[in-house]
Motif scaffolding. Structure first.
Motif, PDB file in Angstrom:
ATOM      1  N   GLY A  35       0.829  -1.202   0.000  1.00 21.85           N
ATOM      2  CA  GLY A  35       0.000   0.000   0.000  1.00 21.85           C
ATOM      3  C   GLY A  35       0.861   1.248   0.000  1.00 21.85           C
ATOM      4  N   GLY A  78       1.874   3.744   4.090  1.00 30.30           N
ATOM      5  CA  GLY A  78       2.832   2.898   3.377  1.00 30.30           C
ATOM      6  C   GLY A  78       3.903   3.704   2.671  1.00 30.30           C
ATOM      7  N   LEU A 133      -9.639  15.304  -2.080  1.00 28.39           N
ATOM      8  CA  LEU A 133     -10.703  14.789  -2.957  1.00 28.39           C
ATOM      9  C   LEU A 133     -11.968  15.656  -2.995  1.00 28.39           C
ATOM     10  N   THR A 152       0.786  -3.710  -8.796  1.00 30.37           N
ATOM     11  CA  THR A 152      -0.025  -4.913  -8.975  1.00 30.37           C
ATOM     12  C   THR A 152      -1.103  -4.973  -7.902  1.00 30.37           C
ATOM     13  N   ALA A 170      -0.453  -1.733   4.822  1.00 30.32           N
ATOM     14  CA  ALA A 170      -0.947  -0.351   4.838  1.00 30.32           C
ATOM     15  C   ALA A 170      -1.936  -0.174   3.685  1.00 30.32           C
ATOM     16  N   LEU A 171      -2.961  -1.027   3.701  1.00 31.32           N
ATOM     17  CA  LEU A 171      -3.899  -1.068   2.570  1.00 31.32           C
ATOM     18  C   LEU A 171      -5.101  -0.138   2.730  1.00 31.32           C
ATOM     19  N   MET A 185     -16.411   8.180  -2.180  1.00 35.80           N
ATOM     20  CA  MET A 185     -15.396   9.251  -2.290  1.00 35.80           C
ATOM     21  C   MET A 185     -14.081   8.728  -1.769  1.00 35.80           C
ATOM     22  N   THR A 203     -15.423  14.249   5.830  1.00 37.92           N
ATOM     23  CA  THR A 203     -15.545  14.128   4.371  1.00 37.92           C
ATOM     24  C   THR A 203     -16.884  14.680   3.890  1.00 37.92           C
ATOM     25  N   ALA A 217      -5.365  10.817   8.171  1.00 36.37           N
ATOM     26  CA  ALA A 217      -4.066  10.877   7.495  1.00 36.37           C
ATOM     27  C   ALA A 217      -2.937  11.157   8.486  1.00 36.37           C
ATOM     28  N   GLN A 218      -3.176  12.056   9.446  1.00 35.61           N
ATOM     29  CA  GLN A 218      -2.071  12.385  10.360  1.00 35.61           C
ATOM     30  C   GLN A 218      -1.712  11.193  11.247  1.00 35.61           C
ATOM     31  N   ALA A 255      -2.025   8.034  10.203  1.00 28.81           N
ATOM     32  CA  ALA A 255      -1.347   7.128   9.254  1.00 28.81           C
ATOM     33  C   ALA A 255       0.118   7.539   9.058  1.00 28.81           C
ATOM     34  N   VAL A 277      -8.557  20.040  11.399  1.00 27.82           N
ATOM     35  CA  VAL A 277      -8.910  21.150  10.493  1.00 27.82           C
ATOM     36  C   VAL A 277      -9.818  20.620   9.394  1.00 27.82           C
TER      37      VAL A 277
HETATM   38  C1  LIG Z   1     -12.401  12.356   0.893  1.00 27.20           C
HETATM   39  C2  LIG Z   1     -11.492  12.159   2.070  1.00 27.20           C
HETATM   40  C3  LIG Z   1     -11.040  13.255   2.780  1.00 27.20           C
HETATM   41  C4  LIG Z   1     -10.189  13.087   3.883  1.00 27.20           C
HETATM   42  N1  LIG Z   1      -9.750  14.187   4.556  1.00 27.20           N
HETATM   43  C5  LIG Z   1      -8.905  14.027   5.615  1.00 27.20           C
HETATM   44  C6  LIG Z   1      -8.367  15.156   6.282  1.00 27.20           C
HETATM   45  O1  LIG Z   1      -8.673  16.306   5.955  1.00 27.20           O
HETATM   46  N2  LIG Z   1      -7.509  14.941   7.320  1.00 27.20           N
HETATM   47  C7  LIG Z   1      -7.133  13.676   7.712  1.00 27.20           C
HETATM   48  O2  LIG Z   1      -6.338  13.523   8.649  1.00 27.20           O
HETATM   49  N3  LIG Z   1      -7.623  12.581   7.080  1.00 27.20           N
HETATM   50  C8  LIG Z   1      -8.491  12.723   6.043  1.00 27.20           C
HETATM   51  N4  LIG Z   1      -8.977  11.622   5.382  1.00 27.20           N
HETATM   52  C9  LIG Z   1      -8.586  10.266   5.845  1.00 27.20           C
HETATM   53  C10 LIG Z   1      -7.243   9.890   5.257  1.00 27.20           C
HETATM   54  O3  LIG Z   1      -7.237  10.091   3.877  1.00 27.20           O
HETATM   55  C11 LIG Z   1      -6.949   8.421   5.588  1.00 27.20           C
HETATM   56  O4  LIG Z   1      -6.966   8.268   6.987  1.00 27.20           O
HETATM   57  C12 LIG Z   1      -5.604   8.012   5.024  1.00 27.20           C
HETATM   58  O5  LIG Z   1      -5.658   7.998   3.612  1.00 27.20           O
HETATM   59  C13 LIG Z   1      -5.184   6.630   5.533  1.00 27.20           C
HETATM   60  O6  LIG Z   1      -3.938   6.308   4.994  1.00 27.20           O
HETATM   61  P1  LIG Z   1      -3.591   4.797   4.648  1.00 27.20           P
HETATM   62  O7  LIG Z   1      -2.174   4.792   4.206  1.00 27.20           O
HETATM   63  O8  LIG Z   1      -3.991   3.913   5.749  1.00 27.20           O
HETATM   64  O9  LIG Z   1      -4.553   4.423   3.439  1.00 27.20           O
HETATM   65  P2  LIG Z   1      -4.640   5.046   1.972  1.00 27.20           P
HETATM   66  O10 LIG Z   1      -4.092   6.416   1.939  1.00 27.20           O
HETATM   67  O11 LIG Z   1      -6.052   4.835   1.554  1.00 27.20           O
HETATM   68  O12 LIG Z   1      -3.681   4.104   1.110  1.00 27.20           O
HETATM   69  C14 LIG Z   1      -3.940   2.749   0.887  1.00 27.20           C
HETATM   70  C15 LIG Z   1      -3.175   2.331  -0.351  1.00 27.20           C
HETATM   71  O13 LIG Z   1      -3.308   0.910  -0.519  1.00 27.20           O
HETATM   72  C16 LIG Z   1      -3.567   0.624  -1.875  1.00 27.20           C
HETATM   73  N5  LIG Z   1      -4.301  -0.648  -1.922  1.00 27.20           N
HETATM   74  C17 LIG Z   1      -5.404  -0.964  -1.221  1.00 27.20           C
HETATM   75  N6  LIG Z   1      -5.795  -2.212  -1.489  1.00 27.20           N
HETATM   76  C18 LIG Z   1      -4.924  -2.713  -2.399  1.00 27.20           C
HETATM   77  C19 LIG Z   1      -4.783  -3.969  -3.058  1.00 27.20           C
HETATM   78  N7  LIG Z   1      -5.642  -4.968  -2.829  1.00 27.20           N
HETATM   79  N8  LIG Z   1      -3.766  -4.138  -3.931  1.00 27.20           N
HETATM   80  C20 LIG Z   1      -2.880  -3.121  -4.163  1.00 27.20           C
HETATM   81  N9  LIG Z   1      -2.960  -1.917  -3.548  1.00 27.20           N
HETATM   82  C21 LIG Z   1      -3.969  -1.704  -2.675  1.00 27.20           C
HETATM   83  C22 LIG Z   1      -4.361   1.809  -2.384  1.00 27.20           C
HETATM   84  O14 LIG Z   1      -4.255   1.952  -3.789  1.00 27.20           O
HETATM   85  C23 LIG Z   1      -3.714   2.975  -1.615  1.00 27.20           C
HETATM   86  O15 LIG Z   1      -2.649   3.555  -2.342  1.00 27.20           O
HETATM   87  C24 LIG Z   1      -9.822  11.775   4.282  1.00 27.20           C
HETATM   88  C25 LIG Z   1     -10.272  10.665   3.553  1.00 27.20           C
HETATM   89  C26 LIG Z   1     -11.088  10.847   2.452  1.00 27.20           C
HETATM   90  C27 LIG Z   1     -11.557   9.661   1.677  1.00 27.20           C
END
Ligand SMILES: Cc1cc2nc3c(=O)[nH]c(=O)nc-3n(C[C@H](O)[C@H](O)[C@H](O)COP(=O)(O)OP(=O)(O)OC[C@H]3O[C@@H](n4cnc5c(N)ncnc54)[C@H](O)[C@@H]3O)c2cc1C
Length: 405
Positions: free
Chosen positions: A16, A21, A55, A85, A112-113, A132, A175, A323-324, A326, A357
């Motif tokens: 991920g 990730g 987004l 992949t 980190a999916l 979204m 969101t 995100a913060q 993560a 924020v």
């Molecule tokens: C619209 C929106 C607005 C947001 N706004 C905020 C904000 O303002 N502040 C904040 O703190 N958080 C916000 N968030 C939440 C934040 O985006 C998430 O908490 C953050 O993205 C989590 O990070 P992550 O690395 O766990 O997952 P992600 O960032 O979702 O990354 C997961 C990765 O894994 C990959 N993946 C998943 N499954 C597979 C598979 N089977 N095979 C290959 N690759 C795969 C995906 O392609 C992706 O690149 C928001 C979320 C959304 C949807």
């Protein structure tokens, strides 16, 4: 950590390339300078990292989808391998990721999916609503909104016009609020281009709980509610959706919420792939981790980001999917993998909350930072600054490549 690449045991594989990730991989690359025998592989279905926090702007037509996709090759050092992949499953006993490109062996795995939209088994929701959770999703929302405005313009009955030009958003979390604000500000401006009066489009936000932005301070909720009201968003709280049908959202009290476009932003859960993996999971299918961010009973696997169920020892609550969180978890995972390589003790994860924020519309926002709540243009500028700083950090973390030749 044993480092013999042939059987995969010298491989660190990061599954991920999202917030957790990508950051684990970027930070680790620099730390691998003195460990040439260790291979680092980052795996994602896309060859780009998505800035998900931006987004709502894509869904409101104010930012191109391409602008929120950062090509992995632009930020990852060549010291790390990237495999584009689909991950389809796990062979935990054999320590292999099962992917569309064949199995990938690991000595240490970082999971980190991320997460997926959670429809809470509400009938019709998955079929009838847009989600979204990617730049493509957000593009689809804007395309659906644009088409709904065209359909509304083609209708002759004003009531019908109003219904078609109404965007209904389920879920009053960050969101939902950001999307509602963005659309409410943009739609009156674009309406005439579709042959509609500026006052014809409408935005409704439907929330099952008693408030929007649940868990935030009452002051922040109040300020966000005022801005939404100022923008003309109709906020319905205590409005639980019982079903999504062709007519609209049917609420548990029998009311029908009609519209032309329905978006679901009501919550997230772990990807199905993980639910079937045999890994220990908790609420919403998130993978349970110990204080070092290792999966319970699987010390060779780390988990970070939305997928990780990490309890904050200070509050006893599982940390939110943000995100913060993560990013901080990704950094701790990188430090702990480095500690393993150096034979040092692991570091327990501590979350340092920098505040909350939320942008509400294209010019205003709300923020809770260090116990101080603000609302208005400053909070929006702060959100812009956080996103700018995030993009800079991704660029500057590239890590390290061996000097050629
Ligand atoms: C619209 C929106 C607005 C947001 N706004 C905020 C904000 O303002 N502040 C904040 O703190 N958080 C916000 N968030 C939440 C934040 O985006 C998430 O908490 C953050 O993205 C989590 O990070 P992550 O690395 O766990 O997952 P992600 O960032 O979702 O990354 C997961 C990765 O894994 C990959 N993946 C998943 N499954 C597979 C598979 N089977 N095979 C290959 N690759 C795969 C995906 O392609 C992706 O690149 C928001 C979320 C959304 C949807």
């Amino acid at each position: 950590m044993n480092a013999s690449p042939a059987d995969g045991s010298g491989q660190i594989v990061v599954a991920g390339a999202g917030y957790a990730g990508l950051h684990a991989a970027l930070r680790l690359t620099a730390k691998l300078r003195n460990h040439p025998q260790v291979e680092l592989t980052l795996v994602d279905r896309h060859d780009y990292h998505q800035v998900l926090t931006e987004l709502p702007r894509v869904a409101g037509g104010t930012r191109a989808a391409s602008a929120v996709r950062i090509p992995i090759q632009d930020v990852l050092a060549t010291r790390a391998r990237f495999a584009q992949t689909e991950i389809n499953g796990f062979d935990l006993a054999g320590r292999r990721l099962l992917t569309g490109a064949g199995p990938i062996g690991w000595g240490r795995l970082v999971l980190a999916l991320g997460s997926r939209p959670n429809d809470f088994a509400i009938p019709g929701l998955a079929q009838r609503t847009l989600s979204m959770y990617s730049a493509s999703d957000a593009e689809r929302v804007w395309a659906a909104v644009s088409k709904a405005l065209d359909d509304a313009a083609a209708a002759t009955d004003p009531k019908q016009q109003r219904r078609l030009a109404t965007v209904v958003i389920g879920g009053g979390g960050a969101t939902g609020v950001e999307l509602a604000g963005e659309l409410a500000e943009v739609l009156p401006k674009v309406a005439s281009g579709h042959g509609l009066a500026p006052g014809r489009p409408a935005v409704q936000l439907v929330e099952a709980g008693p408030t929007i932005l649940a868990g935030s301070s009452p002051q922040l909720i109040d300020k966000a509610t005022k801005i939404l009201s100022d923008l003309g968003v109709q906020v319905r709280t205590n409005a639980a959706i019982a079903a999504a049908t062709d007519e609209g959202f049917k609420l548990t009290d029998g009311q029908l919420v009609e519209g032309g476009v329905f978006v679901w932003a009501g919550g997230v859960k772990a990807p199905e792939l993980v639910a079937d993996s045999g890994l220990p999971t908790g609420h919403n299918g998130r993978v349970k981790a110990d204080q070092y961010l290792r999966v319970l009973d699987h010390p060779e696997i780390y988990v970070a980001g939305d997928l990780a169920s990490v309890t904050d020892p200070r509050t006893g609550h599982v940390l939110p999917a943000l995100a913060q969180v993560a990013l901080e978890e990704g950094e701790t995972v990188a430090r702990n993998l480095d500690a393993e390589l150096k034979g040092r003790p692991l570091e327990a994860f501590t979350f340092h909350n920098k505040g909350f924020v939320v942008s509400v519309g294209t010019r205003r926002g709300v923020a809770d930072i260090a116990g101080i709540t603000s609302g208005g243009q400053l909070a929006h500028l702060l959100k812009d600054a956080i996103e700018w700083e995030y993009r800079q950090s991704v660029k500057h973390l590239r890590g390290w490549d061996p000097v050629p030749g």
